[in-house]
Design an enzyme around this catalytic site. Structure first.
Site, mmCIF file in Angstrom:
data_model
loop_
_atom_site.group_PDB
_atom_site.id
_atom_site.type_symbol
_atom_site.label_atom_id
_atom_site.label_comp_id
_atom_site.label_asym_id
_atom_site.label_seq_id
_atom_site.Cartn_x
_atom_site.Cartn_y
_atom_site.Cartn_z
ATOM 1 N N TYR A 34 0.843 -1.223 0.000
ATOM 2 C CA TYR A 34 0.000 0.000 0.000
ATOM 3 C C TYR A 34 0.863 1.252 0.000
ATOM 4 O O TYR A 34 1.057 1.894 1.033
ATOM 5 C CB TYR A 34 -0.892 -0.053 1.257
ATOM 6 C CG TYR A 34 -2.011 0.978 1.302
ATOM 7 C CD1 TYR A 34 -2.922 1.103 0.259
ATOM 8 C CD2 TYR A 34 -2.186 1.793 2.415
ATOM 9 C CE1 TYR A 34 -3.962 2.024 0.324
ATOM 10 C CE2 TYR A 34 -3.226 2.719 2.491
ATOM 11 C CZ TYR A 34 -4.110 2.824 1.439
ATOM 12 O OH TYR A 34 -5.147 3.724 1.506
ATOM 13 N N ARG A 49 -1.436 8.010 -3.745
ATOM 14 C CA ARG A 49 -2.335 7.063 -3.084
ATOM 15 C C ARG A 49 -3.630 7.728 -2.594
ATOM 16 O O ARG A 49 -3.615 8.865 -2.167
ATOM 17 C CB ARG A 49 -1.593 6.421 -1.905
ATOM 18 C CG ARG A 49 -2.274 5.191 -1.352
ATOM 19 C CD ARG A 49 -1.454 4.583 -0.235
ATOM 20 N NE ARG A 49 -1.465 5.405 0.957
ATOM 21 C CZ ARG A 49 -0.660 5.222 2.003
ATOM 22 N NH1 ARG A 49 0.240 4.264 1.985
ATOM 23 N NH2 ARG A 49 -0.735 6.010 3.056
ATOM 24 N N ASP A 50 -4.714 6.965 -2.636
ATOM 25 C CA ASP A 50 -6.023 7.404 -2.111
ATOM 26 C C ASP A 50 -6.516 8.641 -2.872
ATOM 27 O O ASP A 50 -6.894 9.653 -2.277
ATOM 28 C CB ASP A 50 -5.903 7.693 -0.601
ATOM 29 C CG ASP A 50 -7.230 7.475 0.143
ATOM 30 O OD1 ASP A 50 -8.146 6.876 -0.442
ATOM 31 O OD2 ASP A 50 -7.335 7.908 1.299
ATOM 32 N N SER A 72 -5.876 8.870 3.558
ATOM 33 C CA SER A 72 -4.712 7.996 3.412
ATOM 34 C C SER A 72 -3.786 8.432 2.294
ATOM 35 O O SER A 72 -3.051 7.617 1.727
ATOM 36 C CB SER A 72 -5.162 6.539 3.199
ATOM 37 O OG SER A 72 -5.621 5.998 4.410
ATOM 38 N N ASP A 115 -8.169 -0.177 -2.793
ATOM 39 C CA ASP A 115 -8.901 0.973 -3.361
ATOM 40 C C ASP A 115 -8.333 1.541 -4.663
ATOM 41 O O ASP A 115 -8.986 2.390 -5.289
ATOM 42 C CB ASP A 115 -8.979 2.161 -2.370
ATOM 43 C CG ASP A 115 -9.758 1.834 -1.115
ATOM 44 O OD1 ASP A 115 -10.255 0.693 -1.005
ATOM 45 O OD2 ASP A 115 -9.857 2.713 -0.248
ATOM 46 N N ASP A 133 -9.165 5.025 10.492
ATOM 47 C CA ASP A 133 -9.299 5.186 9.037
ATOM 48 C C ASP A 133 -8.907 6.588 8.590
ATOM 49 O O ASP A 133 -8.672 6.814 7.393
ATOM 50 C CB ASP A 133 -10.751 4.953 8.610
ATOM 51 C CG ASP A 133 -11.206 3.547 8.888
ATOM 52 O OD1 ASP A 133 -10.472 2.606 8.552
ATOM 53 O OD2 ASP A 133 -12.305 3.384 9.461
HETATM 54 C C1 BGC Z 1 -3.723 3.928 6.490
HETATM 55 C C2 BGC Z 1 -2.424 3.198 6.688
HETATM 56 C C3 BGC Z 1 -2.597 2.095 7.702
HETATM 57 C C4 BGC Z 1 -3.768 1.206 7.332
HETATM 58 C C5 BGC Z 1 -4.052 0.157 8.369
HETATM 59 C C6 BGC Z 1 -4.836 2.956 6.156
HETATM 60 O O1 BGC Z 1 -6.044 3.624 6.092
HETATM 61 O O2 BGC Z 1 -3.592 4.888 5.500
HETATM 62 O O3 BGC Z 1 -1.466 4.098 7.130
HETATM 63 O O4 BGC Z 1 -1.435 1.318 7.800
HETATM 64 O O5 BGC Z 1 -4.934 1.975 7.152
HETATM 65 O O6 BGC Z 1 -4.523 0.712 9.549
#
Ligand code: BGC
Length: 389
Positions: free
Chosen positions: A111, A116-117, A123, A162, A344
């Site tokens: 990830y 990203r996102d 995120s 995502d 989140d």
């Molecule tokens: C975050 C990450 C995190 C993951 C698990 C994601 O929404 O952006 O930083 O490691 O959730 O909690």
């Protein structure tokens, strides 16, 4: 050999000059997995020490004796370890230095795509749009190297939650348009480089309330399948992950949002239906279509005002523990993808990554930055767990 302080010192210097110590091997022979088999039928999702440490710290902070006892049990639940930044790749060798039983599979979430996102803020990652070369060399290649160095350890990978779903439904947003090329190239590269004997891979497919809409099924399947094919149809590729960090019930019928006015346009009203319908579209598009489904936080339904509300849903509870006993041939396993207790997204409206979904009336506040621990949220998940701990 006669030892004295000087020779011990010389020995210590010589040892520290050696290459890093050989990592502990989980099994005594190389692991051979395949995309044509359900690895979860023979391996248990490993309760990783990163989440264990978070949970153990949470247990310390609880004074109520019965809640404390219940909380301690969460540490033994298998979950995925998120490698969400280049720096956090370090979590992997740390984990591999611990005792991992031979019949455990280590779950990892890949990830860190550039941009990203793209359709949300919570995120947003460390790599900017255009930094796909850094993604390849500083992130994927490093992880691939570690997996290769540990051929006796089984790994299950969730690839980039995502990301491709955003290109299907949010491509009208500039950030997603800008990210699209890097997402496709990055995911294909990850699938190629991580295609190792000791690995099985699942590409993220959002959830039923996302690509499950009738109009999204075929375009969604074509998007995912084209990246899978661009990666050379890798042998260790098994299918999709769904509901990662999500809230949908696996089999609630007729479904949590089946009374909504737009329900006639979505026949994937629960994740089981989604896997069936999207799975059929994937098959047509020429991609393997088995699935793992996140049940980490879906123990309670009826909490969201709208299906699209994704951030720190208030009143949520831990769901079914990881198992390959799903009762559905297409569904390899229920897994804990999102580590319950990690946020989140922040509810701090002044933060750079504040996303308005994290301030909705059905979102739990206050909540820290994405990935950070929220003790109160963890305790809520525990109290509302179904089945109970
Ligand atoms: C975050 C990450 C995190 C993951 C698990 C994601 O929404 O952006 O930083 O490691 O959730 O909690």
């Amino acid at each position: 050999m006669k030892t004295n302080t000087a020779s011990l010192l010389a020995l210590a210097t010589a040892v520290s000059a050696l290459p890093s110590p050989v990592q502990k091997r989980a099994c005594d022979a190389p692991v051979k997995l395949s995309g044509s088999e359900n690895a979860f039928a023979s391996y248990t999702l490993h309760p990783n020490s990163f989440y264990r440490a978070e949970v153990e710290a949470a247990v310390e902070a609880i004074s109520d004796a019965s809640l404390k006892e219940a909380a301690a049990k969460v540490a033994d639940v298998g979950s995925f370890l998120w490698l969400d930044t280049i720096a956090n790749i370090e979590r992997l060798p740390t984990e591999l230095a611990t005792e991992i039983p031979c019949d455990n599979i280590l779950g990892l979430v890949i990830y860190d795509l550039p941009g990203r996102d793209c359709a949300a803020k919570a995120s947003n990652g460390e790599l900017a749009v255009g930094e796909v070369d850094r993604y390849k060399t500083e992130y994927i290649d490093v992880i691939a190297g570690i997996l290769k160095e540990n051929p006796n350890q089984a790994f299950a990978l969730i690839i980039e939650p995502d990301s491709l779903p955003n290109l299907v439904t949010n491509i009208d947003e500039q950030a997603c348009q800008d990210s699209a090329e890097g997402y496709r190239e990055g995911v294909a590269y990850a699938l190629e480089q991580l295609n190792l004997d000791n690995v099985v891979m699942y590409m993220d497919a959002g959830h039923g309330g996302w690509l499950g809409w009738d109009a999204n099924l075929d375009p969604g399947a074509e998007e995912l399948a084209s990246v899978y094919k661009a990666a050379g149809s890798p042998s260790q590729f098994r299918g999709i992950s769904t509901n990662i960090a999500g809230w949908n019930s696996f089999d609630l019928t007729p479904g949590e949002f089946s009374d909504a006015t737009d329900a006639p346009y979505n026949s994937a009203q629960n994740e089981q239906q989604y896997v069936k319908l999207f799975g059929a579209a994937l098959k047509t598009a020429g991609m393997p279509n088995h699935a793992i489904v996140d049940t980490g936080r879906n123990g309670v339904t009826g909490l969201r005002e709208e299906w699209g509300h994704w951030c720190n849903v208030d009143g949520a509870g831990f769901g079914v523990r990881p198992t390959s006993d799903t009762g559905d041939e297409l569904v390899d396993a229920f897994v804990w993808g999102k580590p319950g207790g990690e946020s989140d997204g922040t509810s701090d409206t002044s933060a750079d990554r504040y996303d308005s979904f994290c301030g909705m009336p059905d979102a739990y506040t206050p909540s820290p930055e994405a990935g950070q621990w929220n003790q109160a949220y963890f305790e809520m998940l525990l109290k509302n767990a179904k089945p109970a701990f």
